[in-house]
Design an enzyme around this catalytic site. Structure first.
Site, PDB file in Angstrom:
ATOM      1  N   THR A 193       0.830  -1.215   0.000  1.00  0.00           N
ATOM      2  CA  THR A 193       0.000   0.000   0.000  1.00  0.00           C
ATOM      3  C   THR A 193       0.864   1.263   0.000  1.00  0.00           C
ATOM      4  OG1 THR A 193      -0.274   0.136   2.417  1.00  0.00           O
ATOM      5  CG2 THR A 193      -1.884  -1.191   1.209  1.00  0.00           C
ATOM      6  N   VAL A 239      -3.250   5.376  -0.187  1.00  0.00           N
ATOM      7  CA  VAL A 239      -4.669   4.992  -0.214  1.00  0.00           C
ATOM      8  C   VAL A 239      -4.758   3.506   0.129  1.00  0.00           C
ATOM      9  CG1 VAL A 239      -6.781   5.539  -1.426  1.00  0.00           C
ATOM     10  CG2 VAL A 239      -4.650   6.433  -2.311  1.00  0.00           C
ATOM     11  N   HIS A 240      -4.298   3.190   1.345  1.00  0.00           N
ATOM     12  CA  HIS A 240      -4.148   1.785   1.749  1.00  0.00           C
ATOM     13  C   HIS A 240      -5.363   0.919   1.396  1.00  0.00           C
ATOM     14  CE1 HIS A 240      -0.807   3.203   4.282  1.00  0.00           C
ATOM     15  NE2 HIS A 240      -1.625   4.130   4.752  1.00  0.00           N
ATOM     16  N   ASP A 241      -6.523   1.314   1.954  1.00  0.00           N
ATOM     17  CA  ASP A 241      -7.698   0.427   1.877  1.00  0.00           C
ATOM     18  C   ASP A 241      -8.163   0.182   0.442  1.00  0.00           C
ATOM     19  OD1 ASP A 241      -7.728   0.175   4.604  1.00  0.00           O
ATOM     20  OD2 ASP A 241      -9.162   1.814   4.914  1.00  0.00           O
ATOM     21  N   CYS A 243      -6.539  -0.581  -1.989  1.00  0.00           N
ATOM     22  CA  CYS A 243      -5.841  -1.710  -2.620  1.00  0.00           C
ATOM     23  C   CYS A 243      -6.668  -2.987  -2.505  1.00  0.00           C
ATOM     24  CB  CYS A 243      -4.475  -1.923  -1.962  1.00  0.00           C
ATOM     25  SG  CYS A 243      -3.311  -0.600  -2.330  1.00  0.00           S
TER      26      CYS A 243
END
Lengths: 318, 291
Positions: A193, A239-241, A243
């Site tokens: 991420t 924008v971790h989530d 992914c």
């Protein structure tokens, strides 16, 4: 068109919100429910944020259920300074008009799985507590889950400790229950991420779309960029989530390794970290594969998918 | 109005003597029974045994519980436990569902007492799944843990060791809890003849042998040390035990210490002491109660 049934468990959260918008833009997905869990912020705030996101995207037909307030064994630690007081600071949305369908997220997930004729895909972008309780309380429903797409964990780097990522660190026992459940999971950890970022000039394009969803996301980027770029020196806004959603939409955007992942719950300084089997084949190692771990993302392809998802709401009547 | 107790226990014959003793308590009603996680039951014996169904004397439904602990022991502390998965919902629902159903019965003014004669897995899942149950459980009585030495490990008692995390969840739940464990029950260790006589008094001649056989894990150094019977006796007559209050926690890390109940005995620290612990059991009194 046969749609893919999805349950989305989250704790919005800026990157949860962006992930949700990407999911809501999929006409080939049937999002059966959005369930919330105490994590980035209190259960009350993250549930209201989920409702706000559905209102701004015009998808109030999707039920929202709030779930576990905190982890199995310890008090909830919130990520307040990164996501602001509301958990989703940066864009003012009015208080939601719609109400949560239930305060029993686990019950709603169980009902959906019981009634589903086909296996359902779970997305987890928050702390794992809801899904862990689901798997403990309804073990017979494991076969109704085709796979779990997870934003959480890491194989080298952490954000809440040197090696532990927040979503698994916050409730490592719950993460352990999910990882041991025998359900295949795709893991999008911090190592990948951190490659999935948008530069300021890249997400600025959202302002040209002239739709309220894109404006909303642009404002979230502006707020979240402060901690990502200014405070932590990342090259862009992470924008971790998103992914965990992008990988389901287009797995070709990522490279994965099939391997074994488990939680560390015992270490003095490693508790809450993931143990990912990375030793080369042929070495003495645990080869029981339970996960596809994303190790690389096509950043430009990811960015395009994200921007296209926001643009979708301009073409669609919201 | 009778107090209501829900019993979570082994559903072979080992806990039948304790259940029989509880049935003698005049102002107590057994409102539910469930099958606890039992790592020593073979994978082919997942069903509640016929002997248990016939012997418990309980006419309500007996629900099935967890087949694996909340968090299994890992390689570092003894390896995995657990049996086959559930592939469909048990006919009478899960143990934790029945616990919740009984606890929230709205025609009851008071909550229930939970008596745990095995690992705490089922009640821990009930607490996680239905947090509201916490306000409807007046008291948890746990036959397990230990003030000092253990049986399955140097300091760890079997019921706690088999699901240490579940026990931790209970101890952190805020529900008043009483622990009647191995070290206290050791004061009332019974020879085989004494145990045989006691069990006969409770279950009759015919079933006594199968009870003793299933209690074999509780036979240490030729003596029967049975926390479940001690807990039932205490429910009948609290005078059977010397009690004290302590702060109690469970070690869930480590190897040799995994599953140890850590009892803060230093009263002089003036820390909160939430758990009532049996310090010793009076053997003569226990035998009188059984007779």
């Amino acid at each position: 068109m046969k749609k893919i049934p999805i349950i989305f468990d989250c704790d919005p959260g800026h990157d949860d919100a962006i992930a949700l918008v990407m999911a809501l833009a999929r006409e080939d997905w049937d999002i059966k429910a959005i369930t919330t869990v105490g994590g980035n912020n209190t259960i009350k705030n993250v549930t209201e944020n989920a409702l706000r996101i559905l209102e701004v995207t015009g998808r109030t037909d999707i039920p929202v259920a709030s779930g576990m307030e905190g982890p199995f064994l310890k008090e909830l630690v919130q990520t307040g300074k990164f996501h602001g007081k509301s958990g989703m600071d940066g864009h003012h949305l009015p208080d939601p008009v719609t109400k949560a369908a239930s305060d029993d997220a686990v019950g709603l997930m169980a009902k959906i799985l019981e009634e589903s004729d086909e296996p359902v895909t779970l997305i987890i972008t928050g702390v794992f507590t809801n899904v862990a309780v689901l798997l403990l309380a309804y073990p017979h429903l494991k076969s109704k889950i085709s796979k779990i797409s997870i934003m959480g964990g890491s194989y080298y780097r952490g954000n809440w400790s040197p090696i532990a990522e927040f979503n698994v660190w916050a409730d490592p026992e719950a993460a352990d229950v999910v990882m041991r459940a025998g359900i295949p999971f795709d893991m999008y950890g911090l190592d990948v991420t951190h490659q999935a970022y948008l530069k300021r000039e890249e997400y600025a394009e959202l302002r040209t779309y002239n739709n309220p969803v894109a404006d909303f996301i642009a404002d979230l980027f502006d707020f979240f960029s402060k901690s990502c770029i200014e405070d932590r020196g990342h090259p862009g806004c992470l924008v971790h989530d998103a992914c965990a959603v992008a990988g389901l939409i287009d797995p070709s955007l990522f490279r994965y390794i099939d391997t074994h992942v488990q939680m560390d719950m015992d270490g003095d300084i490693t508790r809450g970290g993931c143990v990912v089997e990375l030793r080369p084949k042929g070495w003495p190692r645990d080869d029981e594969v339970n996960s596809k771990v994303a190790v690389w993302v096509d950043r430009i392809g990811f960015m395009k998918l994200l921007l296209d998802s926001c643009a979708y709401f301009g073409k669609k009547e919201v | 109005m009778k107090k209501r107790v829900f019993i979570d226990c082994h559903t072979d014959m080992q806990d039948i003597p304790a259940i029989k003793l509880i049935r003698r308590i005049p102002d107590l009603e057994i409102c539910g029974i469930s099958s606890c996680y039992d790592p020593y039951r073979s994978g082919t014996e997942e069903k509640i045994s016929e002997g248990f169904l016939k012997s418990s004397g309980f006419e309500g439904k007996i629900s099935e519980g967890a087949r694996s602990p909340i968090i299994p022991r890992r390689g570092c502390n003894g390896g995995p436990g657990g049996h086959s998965e559930y592939y469909c919902r048990p006919q009478d629902g899960y143990a934790w569902e029945q616990m919740f159903e009984q606890a929230i019965k709205d025609n009851e003014d008071s909550g229930i007492t939970m008596l745990l004669l095995g690992p705490a897995t089922n009640l821990a899942i009930a607490i996680l799944r239905y947090p509201a149950i916490k306000s409807r459980i007046d008291h948890i009585i746990m036959a397990g843990g230990s003030f000092g030495f253990g049986d399955v490990a140097p300091y760890s008692e079997r019921n706690v060791y088999d699901d240490a995390y579940a026990c931790k969840i209970l101890l952190h739940s805020g529900i008043p809890m009483t622990m009647i464990g191995l070290s206290a029950a050791t004061d009332a260790a019974l020879s085989r003849d004494e145990m045989k006589t006691a069990v006969r008094c409770l279950v009759g001649e015919k079933k006594s042998e199968s009870c003793l056989e299933d209690m074999s894990l509780r036979c240490l150094g030729g003596k029967y040390i049975v926390p479940s019977l001690a807990a039932a006796a205490w429910m009948m007559d609290p005078e059977v035990a010397v009690m004290d209050n302590f702060h109690v926690d469970v070690e869930t890390n480590g190897t040799e210490m995994y599953g140890r109940t850590v009892i803060e005995w230093r009263h002089y620290l003036h820390e909160p002491e939430e758990t009532r612990v049996a310090v010793s059991i009076k053997k003569d009194k226990l035998l009188d109660i059984v007779k």
